[in-house]
Design a protein around this motif. Sequence first.
Motif, PDB file in Angstrom:
ATOM      1  N   LYS A   1       0.887  -1.659  -0.102  1.00  0.00           N
ATOM      2  CA  LYS A   1       0.190  -0.233  -0.172  1.00  0.00           C
ATOM      3  C   LYS A   1       0.606   1.535   0.077  1.00  0.00           C
ATOM      4  N   LEU A   2       2.171   1.540   0.675  1.00  0.00           N
ATOM      5  CA  LEU A   2       2.499   2.348   0.954  1.00  0.00           C
ATOM      6  C   LEU A   2       3.549   2.704  -0.786  1.00  0.00           C
ATOM      7  N   LEU A   3       3.721   1.594  -1.378  1.00  0.00           N
ATOM      8  CA  LEU A   3       4.736   1.844  -2.870  1.00  0.00           C
ATOM      9  C   LEU A   3       3.465   1.998  -3.947  1.00  0.00           C
ATOM     10  N   GLU A   4       2.129   1.207  -3.330  1.00  0.00           N
ATOM     11  CA  GLU A   4       0.936   1.990  -4.625  1.00  0.00           C
ATOM     12  C   GLU A   4       0.832   3.262  -4.443  1.00  0.00           C
ATOM     13  N   LYS A   5       1.067   3.503  -3.308  1.00  0.00           N
ATOM     14  CA  LYS A   5       0.299   5.757  -3.121  1.00  0.00           C
ATOM     15  C   LYS A   5       1.529   6.047  -3.220  1.00  0.00           C
ATOM     16  N   ALA A   6       2.730   6.052  -3.215  1.00  0.00           N
ATOM     17  CA  ALA A   6       4.194   6.110  -3.926  1.00  0.00           C
ATOM     18  C   ALA A   6       3.647   6.723  -5.332  1.00  0.00           C
ATOM     19  N   PHE A   7       3.765   5.428  -6.398  1.00  0.00           N
ATOM     20  CA  PHE A   7       4.192   5.874  -7.156  1.00  0.00           C
ATOM     21  C   PHE A   7       2.260   6.286  -8.160  1.00  0.00           C
ATOM     22  N   SER A   8       1.527   6.759  -6.883  1.00  0.00           N
ATOM     23  CA  SER A   8       0.871   6.930  -7.811  1.00  0.00           C
ATOM     24  C   SER A   8       0.187   8.532  -7.750  1.00  0.00           C
ATOM     25  N   ILE A   9       2.137   9.278  -7.271  1.00  0.00           N
ATOM     26  CA  ILE A   9       1.808  10.627  -7.337  1.00  0.00           C
ATOM     27  C   ILE A   9       2.387  10.973  -9.525  1.00  0.00           C
ATOM     28  N   ARG A  10       0.887  11.327  -9.956  1.00  0.00           N
ATOM     29  CA  ARG A  10       1.645  11.941 -11.043  1.00  0.00           C
ATOM     30  C   ARG A  10       2.313  13.116 -11.377  1.00  0.00           C
ATOM     31  N   LEU A  11       3.560  12.854 -13.147  1.00  0.00           N
ATOM     32  CA  LEU A  11       4.174  14.157 -13.263  1.00  0.00           C
ATOM     33  C   LEU A  11       4.923  14.744 -12.526  1.00  0.00           C
ATOM     34  N   PHE A  12       5.948  13.643 -12.114  1.00  0.00           N
ATOM     35  CA  PHE A  12       6.810  12.981 -10.579  1.00  0.00           C
ATOM     36  C   PHE A  12       8.366  12.737 -11.585  1.00  0.00           C
ATOM     37  N   SER A  13       9.211  13.626 -12.060  1.00  0.00           N
ATOM     38  CA  SER A  13       9.585  13.195 -12.823  1.00  0.00           C
ATOM     39  C   SER A  13      11.402  12.999 -12.207  1.00  0.00           C
ATOM     40  N   ARG A  14      12.422  12.457 -12.077  1.00  0.00           N
ATOM     41  CA  ARG A  14      13.219  12.847 -11.738  1.00  0.00           C
ATOM     42  C   ARG A  14      14.774  14.372 -12.440  1.00  0.00           C
ATOM     43  N   LYS A  15      14.198  14.853 -13.684  1.00  0.00           N
ATOM     44  CA  LYS A  15      14.343  15.745 -14.547  1.00  0.00           C
ATOM     45  C   LYS A  15      13.913  17.034 -13.333  1.00  0.00           C
ATOM     46  N   GLU A  16      12.783  16.994 -12.730  1.00  0.00           N
ATOM     47  CA  GLU A  16      12.279  17.673 -12.479  1.00  0.00           C
ATOM     48  C   GLU A  16      12.674  18.082 -10.946  1.00  0.00           C
ATOM     49  N   ILE A  17      13.473  16.468 -10.462  1.00  0.00           N
ATOM     50  CA  ILE A  17      14.261  16.546  -8.762  1.00  0.00           C
ATOM     51  C   ILE A  17      15.679  16.860  -9.297  1.00  0.00           C
ATOM     52  N   THR A  18      16.394  16.400 -10.216  1.00  0.00           N
ATOM     53  CA  THR A  18      17.536  17.043 -10.426  1.00  0.00           C
ATOM     54  C   THR A  18      17.549  18.292 -10.544  1.00  0.00           C
ATOM     55  N   LEU A  19      16.742  19.558 -11.530  1.00  0.00           N
ATOM     56  CA  LEU A  19      16.819  20.520 -11.238  1.00  0.00           C
ATOM     57  C   LEU A  19      16.670  21.820 -10.100  1.00  0.00           C
ATOM     58  N   LEU A  20      15.861  20.948  -9.399  1.00  0.00           N
ATOM     59  CA  LEU A  20      15.605  21.736  -8.280  1.00  0.00           C
ATOM     60  C   LEU A  20      16.279  21.214  -7.404  1.00  0.00           C
ATOM     61  N   GLN A  21      17.128  20.392  -7.483  1.00  0.00           N
ATOM     62  CA  GLN A  21      18.612  19.712  -6.757  1.00  0.00           C
ATOM     63  C   GLN A  21      19.697  21.137  -6.935  1.00  0.00           C
ATOM     64  N   LEU A  22      19.686  20.792  -8.102  1.00  0.00           N
ATOM     65  CA  LEU A  22      21.008  21.968  -7.912  1.00  0.00           C
ATOM     66  C   LEU A  22      20.503  23.379  -8.350  1.00  0.00           C
TER      67      LEU A  22
END
Length: 577
Positions: free
Chosen positions: A290-311
């Motif tokens: 159930k935890l993983l199901e909730k985690a991967f139900s978040i839409r439009l969540f990309s590695r690129k977005e994380i990288t840009l925010l991190q930088l």
Amino acid sequence: MTENDYGSFVDWNQMGDLATPSGPSKVDCKDLKVFKQMARTGHWAKNHNLRAQVYQQLIKAIPCRTVTPDAEVYRDLMGDALSKKPSSTIPLPEFVDGNLVPHYSLKVEAVASVHRIISCLAGQFPDISHCPALPAMTALLLHFSADEAQCFEHISRLLACNEPGRRLMDQTFLAYESSCMTFGDLANKYCPAAHKLIVATAQDVLEVYSDWQRWILGDLPFAHVARVLDVFLVEGYKVLYRVALALLKFYRKQKAGAQPAGGQAQDSAGVRDDIQSFVKGIGSVVTPDKLLEKAFSIRLFSRKEITLLQLTNEKSLQQKGITVKQKRRNVQLALNPDTFSSEIVSTKEMHDIWSWIPERFALCQPQLLFTTSNHGCSLNRFYSHCEGYEPTLMLIRTTDADVCGAFLSTDWEERKRGGNKLSFFGTGECFVFRLKPEMERYEWVVIRHPELASSIKPPAPGDDPELPQDEASSQGHNSEGNSLPVERQAADPSERLSPFLSARHFNLNSRNTSMFMAGNFDSIIVGGGDGNALYIDSELNHGRTARCTTFDNPPLCAESFQVALLEVWGFQDSMAS
């Protein structure tokens, strides 16, 4: 359940249903999308041995820098200690930021093994300055390791990953702080209701979010965090953000309708403790699936977005002057002029030299071991004062008022292995330098030119002999013929080597590149090949300097010089009682 190859550290009486293996006994899949789905759905989650085999292949396929310590290095470094059960717990290094080792149903002595592995990692990865996730990650992988050495190798590969754009573990204060800011940005965007709850209840939101990784790696029950690790090793760092956001959503659901007492925000520590308590007890209300199901139900969540925010967040922190070196050096360089006195260098010059010294000695204080003037003395006295200290710093002032020296990583007692025959020893942490007329350091040449070394090993059983070793690893073959697809890109060839190992751990093009230090009763030498960076005679009175292959340095002063003053400083841990 009886202990097996990958469960010797586990207390099976605490494992509940996981102690009884079920489900498939092998993985045979070459399609990456299908394999990701298998990881998300827990295809191997109920078979401890299969999970361990999958982890081994996934970690083996991680592209790493040219020289990464492996299980044999651990056995070499630990020696006879591996034949004994750890009798005491070695203190954890400062860079884990006070985080303890989660027990994760490990045996009592296994927790001491985790401490021993981390202590060895601290010595082999001197550039790590902030890594709070290390205790939990090491404890998790020990669960699925045949022995300490294999666990050490697995963690080493996670730390040494050099695939462009791939992130596995934060290893600096800057990276960790920017990840906390990034999590706050993501929470505000993808969990607005939960974020508003934190804003309403905590005085310092960032202080609450600074625990986001610990929620997963430390607070989650073992069954839950193992399922997270299944996916993390396949898909990477973004999985941690997803799971932490899911935890925040579940926490908000539990606290729905709650308002801060009297309309005032609580102490941030109270909110942090409340979330920690919720996460630790989440097993009673939320299953791992159930935890993983909730985690991967978040839409439009990309590695690129994380990288840009991190930088962006890293840049913001750097503009504010927040860097790992500043954080640690402010403590390390607080030399007390009343306790530091050198006739060769000033306190400021010692600070400058200290900035070159590996980070793992950050909390050490210099201690004067030996000094001699141009009247000279015997090398026997030099060795008697310096043996037992590792590392040491040698400072030389010549009669022409030039100043030079060397940082020497290894105990001078090591020279005895060669009898009175001059033989080289030491590691790539050694370097030579000069202070006057200008200040310059000369590192091990292989650090600047990694093409001079190779880490290629003979193919392991089951590897395709027609493939280069790194390609064979990426195929993920194991002894049962399983094939695990793994996304990977070519490693950056310019990656600097970590100079923590002895020369025998490298495949060097020339022995001349590994002549770090040598000594007998006739002379002491630093650097070799074509010449010596420093050569001091048996009376510590006369010396020579020349270009050498090991450090690729010019002469550090006049090529033939007379010693006016020589000092040797040892390192004493300021935290030791």
